[in-house]
Design a protein around this motif. Structure first.
Motif, PDB file in Angstrom:
ATOM      1  N   ARG A  25       0.565   4.471  -7.281  1.00 39.44           N
ATOM      2  CA  ARG A  25       0.808   5.911  -7.329  1.00 39.44           C
ATOM      3  C   ARG A  25       1.348   6.306  -8.703  1.00 39.44           C
ATOM      4  NH1 ARG A  25       6.240   7.238  -3.693  1.00 39.44           N
ATOM      5  NH2 ARG A  25       7.754   6.341  -5.129  1.00 39.44           N
ATOM      6  N   GLU A  55      -4.789   4.780   6.276  1.00 37.31           N
ATOM      7  CA  GLU A  55      -4.584   6.063   5.588  1.00 37.31           C
ATOM      8  C   GLU A  55      -4.084   7.128   6.569  1.00 37.31           C
ATOM      9  OE1 GLU A  55      -4.799   6.236   2.454  1.00 37.31           O
ATOM     10  OE2 GLU A  55      -6.274   4.781   1.723  1.00 37.31           O
ATOM     11  N   GLN A  70       2.125   7.162   0.484  1.00 36.39           N
ATOM     12  CA  GLN A  70       0.973   6.450  -0.075  1.00 36.39           C
ATOM     13  C   GLN A  70       1.244   5.961  -1.496  1.00 36.39           C
ATOM     14  OE1 GLN A  70       0.837   9.318   1.616  1.00 36.39           O
ATOM     15  NE2 GLN A  70      -1.078   9.528   2.766  1.00 36.39           N
ATOM     16  N   GLY A  71       0.961   4.695  -1.742  1.00 37.31           N
ATOM     17  CA  GLY A  71       1.039   4.146  -3.088  1.00 37.31           C
ATOM     18  C   GLY A  71       2.379   3.523  -3.433  1.00 37.31           C
ATOM     19  N   LYS A 123       5.496  11.649   0.112  1.00 36.87           N
ATOM     20  CA  LYS A 123       4.248  10.965   0.452  1.00 36.87           C
ATOM     21  C   LYS A 123       4.474   9.466   0.312  1.00 36.87           C
ATOM     22  CE  LYS A 123       0.216  12.254  -0.746  1.00 36.87           C
ATOM     23  NZ  LYS A 123      -1.012  12.591  -1.509  1.00 36.87           N
ATOM     24  N   ASN A 148       4.135  10.484   6.912  1.00 32.14           N
ATOM     25  CA  ASN A 148       4.579  11.595   6.060  1.00 32.14           C
ATOM     26  C   ASN A 148       5.100  12.753   6.907  1.00 32.14           C
ATOM     27  OD1 ASN A 148       3.839  10.251   3.713  1.00 32.14           O
ATOM     28  ND2 ASN A 148       1.833  11.238   3.587  1.00 32.14           N
ATOM     29  N   LYS A 187      -2.615  -0.251  -3.663  1.00 33.00           N
ATOM     30  CA  LYS A 187      -2.658   1.204  -3.794  1.00 33.00           C
ATOM     31  C   LYS A 187      -1.479   1.625  -4.679  1.00 33.00           C
ATOM     32  CE  LYS A 187      -3.354   5.223  -0.727  1.00 33.00           C
ATOM     33  NZ  LYS A 187      -4.774   5.407  -1.077  1.00 33.00           N
ATOM     34  N   MET A 243      -0.444   6.519   7.504  1.00 34.05           N
ATOM     35  CA  MET A 243       0.501   6.924   6.459  1.00 34.05           C
ATOM     36  C   MET A 243       0.665   8.440   6.417  1.00 34.05           C
ATOM     37  SD  MET A 243       0.224   4.135   3.341  1.00 34.05           S
ATOM     38  CE  MET A 243      -1.535   4.203   3.009  1.00 34.05           C
ATOM     39  N   GLU A 244      -0.410   9.180   6.695  1.00 30.24           N
ATOM     40  CA  GLU A 244      -0.291  10.642   6.779  1.00 30.24           C
ATOM     41  C   GLU A 244       0.632  11.046   7.930  1.00 30.24           C
ATOM     42  OE1 GLU A 244      -1.034  13.165   4.997  1.00 30.24           O
ATOM     43  OE2 GLU A 244      -2.181  12.122   3.454  1.00 30.24           O
ATOM     44  N   VAL A 297       0.807  -1.228   0.000  1.00 27.61           N
ATOM     45  CA  VAL A 297       0.000   0.000   0.000  1.00 27.61           C
ATOM     46  C   VAL A 297       0.837   1.274   0.000  1.00 27.61           C
ATOM     47  CG1 VAL A 297      -1.973  -1.094   1.127  1.00 27.61           C
ATOM     48  CG2 VAL A 297      -0.218   0.010   2.538  1.00 27.61           C
ATOM     49  N   GLY A 298       2.143   1.170   0.278  1.00 23.71           N
ATOM     50  CA  GLY A 298       2.925   2.391   0.366  1.00 23.71           C
ATOM     51  C   GLY A 298       4.408   2.172   0.101  1.00 23.71           C
TER      52      GLY A 298
END
Length: 316
Positions: A316, A231, A280-281, A278, A238, A314, A234-235, A87-88
């Motif tokens: 990106r 989610e 994410q992804g 970031k 970041n 996920k 992950m924020e 996912v990331g």
């Protein structure tokens, strides 16, 4: 698991984990951080058994874990879906694996002398295991032997894979002769070169970006939507990465006092690592490349196991 329940996040307690520490310390990452000093292979088992929900580990370990044919894996908890998805992206740069042997092993003087030897690994399927095959592929040690259907079986380039679980056990094993060599991250190994406990033979870089974030398949609903807590986590990571980049002295202090590194090595490592803005992804091209190399190295078999695009939840 209810929405109010904190996630259990597995991580390797090394210098790379510093942004995760900052995410919790400074930005309220609401999760139970569970250290796995034995690495990615152990986290795969724990994800599949439900002991952890999310994990940050090595790209090659995650991909090898999902890419194996479920009918041939020894992991009874594999299930039908592999137990987790990518996912990331946690680190953009490759990982430098140092190749180490015992301090008093005069018969081992070069990487080429390791062919056919006993390789120490943390676990079967771990990064240290997978990179043994990548090394063998780069050195042309992989020899096809017999055809099984349309597949070529490859003779093992090593006489044994000695499963040793922890970094300390790996160091002890190359000194006792239980194993001839092992591979582990460069800066984590360097302290033990400096002390004379082990000896460096060479190095090898991953042909891919080194760290990815995965989430248990239990955290996706029927529409394949990811749990909001992941989610949010992950924020927070970041924010931890941003803090890491803006407060390098704090990072060095943490790495050199709370982890097993000198201040000098911590500062040198900072010059070599790049985290994403970031997390994410995941880039599909990175996973395609990883799968292709692992197939070439004989870790995965084309036509069996999960396809690269199926590993990623996920992009990106």
């Amino acid at each position: 698991m209810s929405a109010a329940t904190p996630l259990k996040i597995g991580f390797v307690p090394e210098h790379f984990s510093t942004p995760i520490h900052f995410a919790q310390k400074h930005y309220g990452l609401s999760a139970e951080l569970i250290p796995f000093p034995s690495g990615t292979g152990h986290m795969i088992t724990s994800l599949r058994s439900g002991e952890i929900d999310v994990a940050v580990g090595l790209t090659e370990g995650w991909v090898a874990g999902l890419g194996k044919d479920p009918s041939t894996t020894q992991d009874a908890s594999f299930g039908t879906d592999g137990g987790y998805r990518l996912v990331g992206t946690y680190v953009e740069t490759p990982l430098c694996w140092a190749i180490s042997t015992g301090a008093d092993r005069p018969e081992i003087q070069s990487v080429d002398s390791l062919k056919g030897g006993k390789i120490g690994v943390s676990r079967i399927g771990s990064g240290s295991y997978v990179m043994g095959y990548v090394l063998a592929d780069q050195r042309d040690w992989l020899v096809p032997t017999t055809a099984v259907g349309t597949d070529l079986e490859t003779a093992s380039p090593f006489s044994d894979f000695v499963v040793l679980n922890t970094f300390k056990n790996l160091r002890d094993a190359v000194n006792s002769g239980e194993a001839d060599f092992f591979m582990w991250e460069h800066f984590t190994s360097k302290k033990y070169y400096d002390s004379g406990e082990i000896r460096r033979v060479g190095e090898i870089y991953t042909p891919w970006s080194s760290w990815k974030i995965v989430a248990s398949t239990q955290l996706f609903d029927e529409q394949k939507k990811l749990d909001e807590r992941v989610e949010e986590a992950m924020e927070k990571i970041n924010e931890g990465i941003k803090h890491f980049e803006e407060h390098q002295d704090e990072a060095v202090k943490y790495i050199s006092t709370e982890l097993d590194y000198s201040e000098e090595d911590a500062r040198e490592w900072l010059k070599t690592v790049k985290f994403p803005k970031k997390v994410q992804g995941v880039d599909q091209a990175v996973i395609d490349k990883t799968v292709n190399i692992l197939r070439k190295a004989g870790v995965l078999t084309e036509g069996r196991g999960m396809k690269p695009e199926e590993m990623i939840a996920k992009t990106r």
